[in-house]
Design a protein around this motif. Structure first.
Motif, mmCIF file in Angstrom:
data_model
loop_
_atom_site.group_PDB
_atom_site.id
_atom_site.type_symbol
_atom_site.label_atom_id
_atom_site.label_comp_id
_atom_site.label_asym_id
_atom_site.label_seq_id
_atom_site.Cartn_x
_atom_site.Cartn_y
_atom_site.Cartn_z
ATOM 1 N N ALA A 64 0.836 -1.205 0.000
ATOM 2 C CA ALA A 64 0.000 0.000 0.000
ATOM 3 C C ALA A 64 0.871 1.256 0.000
ATOM 4 O O ALA A 64 0.592 2.220 -0.730
ATOM 5 C CB ALA A 64 -0.927 -0.011 1.216
ATOM 6 N N ALA A 65 1.918 1.261 0.807
ATOM 7 C CA ALA A 65 2.819 2.419 0.859
ATOM 8 C C ALA A 65 3.487 2.662 -0.489
ATOM 9 O O ALA A 65 3.642 3.812 -0.925
ATOM 10 C CB ALA A 65 3.877 2.200 1.939
ATOM 11 N N LEU A 66 3.878 1.582 -1.166
ATOM 12 C CA LEU A 66 4.479 1.706 -2.490
ATOM 13 C C LEU A 66 3.498 2.368 -3.461
ATOM 14 O O LEU A 66 3.845 3.292 -4.193
ATOM 15 C CB LEU A 66 4.876 0.324 -3.002
ATOM 16 N N THR A 114 -6.281 -0.028 -7.694
ATOM 17 C CA THR A 114 -7.152 -1.003 -7.030
ATOM 18 C C THR A 114 -6.337 -1.946 -6.155
ATOM 19 O O THR A 114 -6.714 -2.235 -5.011
ATOM 20 C CB THR A 114 -7.942 -1.815 -8.077
ATOM 21 N N ILE A 115 -5.211 -2.431 -6.675
ATOM 22 C CA ILE A 115 -4.320 -3.295 -5.895
ATOM 23 C C ILE A 115 -3.844 -2.568 -4.643
ATOM 24 O O ILE A 115 -3.812 -3.134 -3.546
ATOM 25 C CB ILE A 115 -3.120 -3.741 -6.752
ATOM 26 N N THR A 116 -3.474 -1.305 -4.800
ATOM 27 C CA THR A 116 -2.996 -0.506 -3.670
ATOM 28 C C THR A 116 -4.066 -0.399 -2.590
ATOM 29 O O THR A 116 -3.794 -0.597 -1.399
ATOM 30 C CB THR A 116 -2.596 0.894 -4.152
ATOM 31 N N LEU A 117 -5.283 -0.089 -2.988
ATOM 32 C CA LEU A 117 -6.368 0.073 -2.017
ATOM 33 C C LEU A 117 -6.776 -1.263 -1.399
ATOM 34 O O LEU A 117 -7.152 -1.322 -0.222
ATOM 35 C CB LEU A 117 -7.568 0.741 -2.680
ATOM 36 N N LYS A 148 -3.102 9.941 4.416
ATOM 37 C CA LYS A 148 -3.313 11.371 4.626
ATOM 38 C C LYS A 148 -2.070 12.165 4.253
ATOM 39 O O LYS A 148 -2.164 13.246 3.642
ATOM 40 C CB LYS A 148 -3.691 11.618 6.078
ATOM 41 N N ALA A 149 -0.892 11.633 4.586
ATOM 42 C CA ALA A 149 0.362 12.327 4.289
ATOM 43 C C ALA A 149 0.615 12.435 2.788
ATOM 44 O O ALA A 149 1.303 13.356 2.327
ATOM 45 C CB ALA A 149 1.524 11.602 4.962
ATOM 46 N N THR A 150 0.064 11.502 2.024
ATOM 47 C CA THR A 150 0.245 11.535 0.569
ATOM 48 C C THR A 150 -0.987 12.106 -0.143
ATOM 49 O O THR A 150 -1.095 12.006 -1.377
ATOM 50 C CB THR A 150 0.526 10.120 0.039
ATOM 51 N N GLY A 151 -1.905 12.687 0.624
ATOM 52 C CA GLY A 151 -3.088 13.301 0.038
ATOM 53 C C GLY A 151 -4.120 12.309 -0.458
ATOM 54 O O GLY A 151 -4.937 12.639 -1.326
ATOM 55 N N LEU A 152 -4.108 11.102 0.107
ATOM 56 C CA LEU A 152 -4.988 10.044 -0.391
ATOM 57 C C LEU A 152 -5.936 9.507 0.684
ATOM 58 O O LEU A 152 -6.456 8.394 0.552
ATOM 59 C CB LEU A 152 -4.140 8.892 -0.950
ATOM 60 N N ALA A 153 -6.177 10.301 1.717
ATOM 61 C CA ALA A 153 -7.084 9.851 2.768
ATOM 62 C C ALA A 153 -8.493 9.628 2.222
ATOM 63 O O ALA A 153 -9.173 8.656 2.587
ATOM 64 C CB ALA A 153 -7.105 10.862 3.911
ATOM 65 N N ALA A 200 3.381 6.485 -5.426
ATOM 66 C CA ALA A 200 3.434 6.712 -6.876
ATOM 67 C C ALA A 200 2.029 6.786 -7.464
ATOM 68 O O ALA A 200 1.828 6.478 -8.637
ATOM 69 C CB ALA A 200 4.223 5.588 -7.539
ATOM 70 N N TRP A 201 1.063 7.211 -6.667
ATOM 71 C CA TRP A 201 -0.349 7.155 -7.033
ATOM 72 C C TRP A 201 -0.644 7.805 -8.387
ATOM 73 O O TRP A 201 -1.394 7.257 -9.204
ATOM 74 C CB TRP A 201 -1.171 7.831 -5.935
ATOM 75 N N SER A 202 -0.068 8.941 -8.637
ATOM 76 C CA SER A 202 -0.376 9.673 -9.870
ATOM 77 C C SER A 202 0.105 8.945 -11.122
ATOM 78 O O SER A 202 -0.392 9.203 -12.227
ATOM 79 C CB SER A 202 0.247 11.077 -9.831
#
Length: 253
Positions: A183-185, A199-202, A224-229, A189-191
């Motif tokens: 998930a952290a990985l 989907t795999i990440t979530l 939250k720290a990566t703007g994905l909360a 690199a979400w963008s």
């Protein structure tokens, strides 16, 4: 002529003691065969022993660096790198564990080295070591995850990166630390991720959240720290959010 009663009722020519002095042919052949086999075992065991010792020393260094959460000194890294290389080279056969360890040492080396060609070379070396490791041990999810890390560090978000994420998710689902790292990985690199990679990440984040309140808070803070909360909270069921007491700021309760 028989021997006296003190020696038993056997003649000299039929004494079992004398007969046993001549080993059977099969026993002689077995001994002749055992000698080269024993010599071969000794020849093979020596490099295996040296390789095992060198690899374990490299593993101890990796654990120390992980616990301290800071890059090692260049001299300490160089020593550990030589041990990791020695383990791979001295192993009589391809050893996936030793190759994985060499890749991990090389990834740490990219933190020690200054920006430039040397850092790129070490990341490329790590990638190659992980490739060889998953080829020899294709069902070990941790190496697939490390392969994805190496690809991401090299900005190679291609089909091999996608395969590494999918194999990590398929083989390692339910391993708490691996789910958290996957998930952290993805968050980092979400963008650059495709919809299926998001989907795999979530999915990995969801499994991590469900594990415990401590892990749920860690995952929420990471998102939250990566703007994905918000994406994380939208992906969670209301029961899980209520149980783990997270996502209140996103109005989920």
């Amino acid at each position: 002529m028989t021997i006296s009663a003190d020696n038993g009722p056997y003649t000299k020519s039929t004494s079992p003691r004398r007969a046993s002095e001549q080993p059977p042919i099969a026993q002689k052949l077995a001994c002749l065969f055992a000698l080269p086999v024993s010599a071969l075992c000794l020849v093979l065991s020596a490099p295996m022993l040296f390789a095992g010792v060198a690899s374990e020393q490299a593993e101890l260094a990796l654990r120390n660096w992980q616990r301290s959460d800071t890059p090692p000194s260049e001299s300490y890294w160089n020593m550990s790198f030589q041990r990791a290389v020695s383990a791979v080279e001295q192993a009589p056969i391809t050893n996936a564990e030793y190759l994985d360890r060499l890749g991990r040492v090389l990834l740490w080396g990219s933190l020690v080295a200054p920006e430039g060609a040397r850092r790129e070379t070490q990341r490329q070396g790590a990638l190659q070591a992980f490739r060889q490791s998953v080829e020899a041990r294709p069902v070990w999810p941790w190496t697939w995850l490390r392969l994805a890390y190496a690809k991401q560090a090299l900005h190679q978000m291609d089909d091999e990166y996608d395969l590494a994420m999918r194999r990590t998710n398929e083989l390692g689902a339910g391993r708490m630390e691996l789910d958290s790292d996957l998930a952290a990985l993805g968050f980092s690199a979400w963008s650059e991720l495709t919809p299926s990679q998001r989907t795999i990440t979530l999915e990995a984040a969801n499994r991590s959240v469900a594990f415990s309140k401590k892990e749920a808070l860690h995952m929420y803070n990471l998102a939250k720290a990566t703007g994905l909360a918000t994406p994380l909270c939208w992906s969670l069921g209301s029961a899980v959010k209520a149980e783990q007491q997270i996502c209140k700021e996103e109005g989920s309760q």
